[in-house]
Design a protein around this motif. Sequence first.
Motif, mmCIF file in Angstrom:
data_model
loop_
_atom_site.group_PDB
_atom_site.id
_atom_site.type_symbol
_atom_site.label_atom_id
_atom_site.label_comp_id
_atom_site.label_asym_id
_atom_site.label_seq_id
_atom_site.Cartn_x
_atom_site.Cartn_y
_atom_site.Cartn_z
ATOM 1 N N ALA A 61 0.584 -1.269 0.118
ATOM 2 C CA ALA A 61 0.093 0.049 0.065
ATOM 3 C C ALA A 61 0.812 1.353 -0.075
ATOM 4 N N LEU A 62 0.708 2.089 -0.816
ATOM 5 C CA LEU A 62 1.469 3.231 -1.023
ATOM 6 C C LEU A 62 1.281 4.512 -0.012
ATOM 7 N N ASP A 63 0.156 4.337 0.709
ATOM 8 C CA ASP A 63 -0.217 5.229 1.775
ATOM 9 C C ASP A 63 0.830 5.013 3.056
ATOM 10 N N GLY A 64 1.398 3.956 3.131
ATOM 11 C CA GLY A 64 2.244 3.501 4.289
ATOM 12 C C GLY A 64 1.656 2.735 5.347
ATOM 13 N N GLN A 65 0.255 2.453 5.185
ATOM 14 C CA GLN A 65 -0.538 1.608 6.371
ATOM 15 C C GLN A 65 -0.779 0.234 5.701
#
Length: 150
Positions: A61-65
Amino acid sequence: MKKLLGEFKKFALKGNVIDMAVGVMIGGAFSKIVTSLVNDVFMPILSLITGGLNTSALFVALDGQEYATLDAAKEAGVATLNYGTFIQTVIDFVLIAICIFAFVKLISKLHKKEEPAPAPAPRKCPFCCQVIDDKATRCPHCTSELPEEK
């Protein structure tokens, strides 16, 4: 316009264009066979060997979550890097390439190789028995006049 249609008809009815069209149709049908062989035969065996690992579910996931599944990340509207899908596509490609290679090898073994036609016997001078050119009217070795070829 009539000339253009005539040229197109002449082009479309050439033997090699029709052969190519038949090849494309057979290739489409053959690709279904190979895809079925990979998906229905090889992938289940590969799944048994790897313990049921599903590479297509691997993602970042590219949002870091972290998300439990790819579907959960997509529902949240998060951009994902789906490297598992890429790995699965590479595995599919390798298996398909192996199947096609094996099929081509099998067909080439079944296909009879044509024997090359034997080379014609060289022309020889009837007087000195030396090899001479087919177009010669005199022997370059003994200078005898040669009888005409029939």
